[in-house]
Enzyme design. Sequence first.
Site, PDB file in Angstrom:
ATOM      1  CD1 TRP A 288      86.020  71.414  54.347  1.00 19.52           C
ATOM      2  CD2 TRP A 288      85.543  73.248  54.158  1.00 19.52           C
ATOM      3  NE1 TRP A 288      85.232  71.345  53.763  1.00 19.52           N
ATOM      4  CE2 TRP A 288      84.777  72.931  53.260  1.00 19.52           C
ATOM      5  CE3 TRP A 288      84.969  74.926  54.650  1.00 19.52           C
ATOM      6  CZ2 TRP A 288      82.906  72.964  53.126  1.00 19.52           C
ATOM      7  CZ3 TRP A 288      83.642  74.885  54.112  1.00 19.52           C
ATOM      8  CH2 TRP A 288      82.940  74.171  53.587  1.00 19.52           C
TER       9      TRP A 288
ATOM     10  CD  GLU B 172      87.515  70.181  57.817  1.00 20.84           C
ATOM     11  OE1 GLU B 172      88.066  71.661  57.954  1.00 20.84           O
ATOM     12  OE2 GLU B 172      87.423  70.070  58.334  1.00 20.84           O
TER      13      GLU B 172
ATOM     14  CE  LYS C 266      80.584  69.428  54.670  1.00 18.55           C
ATOM     15  NZ  LYS C 266      80.222  70.566  55.394  1.00 18.55           N
TER      16      LYS C 266
ATOM     17  CG  ASP D 137      84.777  68.005  60.383  1.00 17.15           C
ATOM     18  OD1 ASP D 137      83.645  67.031  60.786  1.00 17.15           O
ATOM     19  OD2 ASP D 137      84.483  68.691  60.580  1.00 17.15           O
TER      20      ASP D 137
ATOM     21  CG  HIS E  20      83.803  66.843  57.054  1.00 15.25           C
ATOM     22  ND1 HIS E  20      84.639  67.164  56.670  1.00 15.25           N
ATOM     23  CD2 HIS E  20      82.620  67.352  57.949  1.00 15.25           C
ATOM     24  CE1 HIS E  20      83.994  68.690  57.308  1.00 15.25           C
ATOM     25  NE2 HIS E  20      83.224  68.379  57.482  1.00 15.25           N
TER      26      HIS E  20
ATOM     27  CG  HIS F 129      87.699  70.249  62.081  1.00 16.54           C
ATOM     28  ND1 HIS F 129      87.112  70.737  60.951  1.00 16.54           N
ATOM     29  CD2 HIS F 129      88.927  70.220  62.351  1.00 16.54           C
ATOM     30  CE1 HIS F 129      88.338  71.931  61.183  1.00 16.54           C
ATOM     31  NE2 HIS F 129      89.160  71.174  62.047  1.00 16.54           N
TER      32      HIS F 129
ATOM     33  CG  ASP G 214      79.183  68.633  58.409  1.00 15.56           C
ATOM     34  OD1 ASP G 214      80.168  67.979  59.609  1.00 15.56           O
ATOM     35  OD2 ASP G 214      80.295  68.969  57.561  1.00 15.56           O
TER      36      ASP G 214
ATOM     37  CG  ASP H 249      79.641  71.020  61.732  1.00  7.93           C
ATOM     38  OD1 ASP H 249      80.330  70.888  62.056  1.00  7.93           O
ATOM     39  OD2 ASP H 249      79.302  71.223  60.017  1.00  7.93           O
TER      40      ASP H 249
ATOM     41  CG  ASP I  62      84.368  72.496  62.803  1.00  6.20           C
ATOM     42  OD1 ASP I  62      83.757  73.665  62.708  1.00  6.20           O
ATOM     43  OD2 ASP I  62      84.690  71.757  61.227  1.00  6.20           O
TER      44      ASP I  62
END
Length: 422
Positions: free
Chosen positions: A182, A221, A223, A255, A258, A282, A290, A292, A322
């Site tokens: 990424w 990955e 995004k 992910d 993303h 992820h 995003d 997290d 993640d």
Amino acid sequence: MTRFESAREIFSRRGIGVEAAMDALGRKAISIHCWQGDDVTGFDFPGQGGGNGIQATGDYPGRARNFEELKEDLRLAFSLIPGKKRLNLHASYAVFPPGEWADRDELEFRHFVPWVEFARELGVGLDFNPTLFGHPRVEDGLTLSSPEEETRRFWIRHCVACRRIAQRMGEELGDKVLCNLWIPDGYKDIPADRLGPRLRLKSALDEVFWEECPNVIDSVESKVFAVGVESYTVGSHEFYLSYAASHPGVYPLLDNGHFHPTETVSDKLPALLPFFRYLPLHVTRGVRWDSDHVPLQDDELREMMKEIVRCSAMKRVLIGLDFFDASVNRIAAWVLGARSVQKALLFALLQPHESLKESQDKGDFTRRLVEMEEAKSLPWDDVWAEYCARQDLPADGSWLETVKEYEERVLKKRKGLREIGG
Ligand code: RNT
Ligand code: ZN
């Protein structure tokens, strides 16, 4: 009759075997990301923090400051998460012998031998990631797509080194290692050239993936955007999906933080499984973006897990965590996030998929809707309790007491500057 026995009967009346579900859950590895333990700081640039392309928010005390502390925290987290686990490392967590240091493009397998030993101690496999952030050579926010030849070459060398390290990890552990790429590359404001950076990234990737690494599963990955790069992301979904589709052996990592908030990874899984042997995932929880946050059993997490089960893709979808929340106890974040994913997976394993599909194929959408709603109330949590009890672990949140005790005894004593060099 115990609650478990009663649940077993309820499920078996619907043709669902709880033993098979628990077996499948126990065999499915969840790859636990080391970077939740120290807010994505890593060991090679003390003081810099994650920064430069990535950021954790919050200032909860007790962040792991070095290899020993991170290992100690991971040991506790792993001991409270049932089932099979893997450990996911970033290159920035290289462990240097005292007085030694190597820049990212000079990393070698020996810098990760202590992690391989730790993986053996825990009895888990490893996954790996080159680290193209938190480093002064992230030039104007760019790495592999930089117009500066020297910058690009530096990061290509880093990625090549990382694939070699991942290959050796796999050889040492007799395993396949997911090596996920990424990059933060993008622009805050409207680009004048959207193609150039992508052409540069494409040719950089060709160099990165040139070498055969049979023990490595490579992934890229994508995004949609990030804070600071709101207008343009070089490694977009279309870009990486096309790259992976045209480069056998490279897989698109999804992910779930993303994508645009109304897009769902649960729908992307069955769209891509017909084309890719592996789909690395992820799991995070995006709040508006995003962000997290720690995954909880929300609708989309359950829906993603349902797709993995329905598509018989337990071996093909590689589940990794993640997220990085620095506003709560970091060990609790690991344990809660991993358990939520496992619970959602167990829930998915205990759904009446066959009869639901049958209703759909008969065009009886009324029955499908009613059955789907009813299935939410099946006593899957009694099966979870049994699953945890068989591993001598609490099924409920009482694991938090162990973490709180550790916080008092260990985390609260961590103050001051982190040590240099892991
Ligand atoms: C960032 C990506 C990436 C990182 C880790 C640290 O938006 O999700 O996976 O979180 O590599
Ligand atoms: Zn990710």
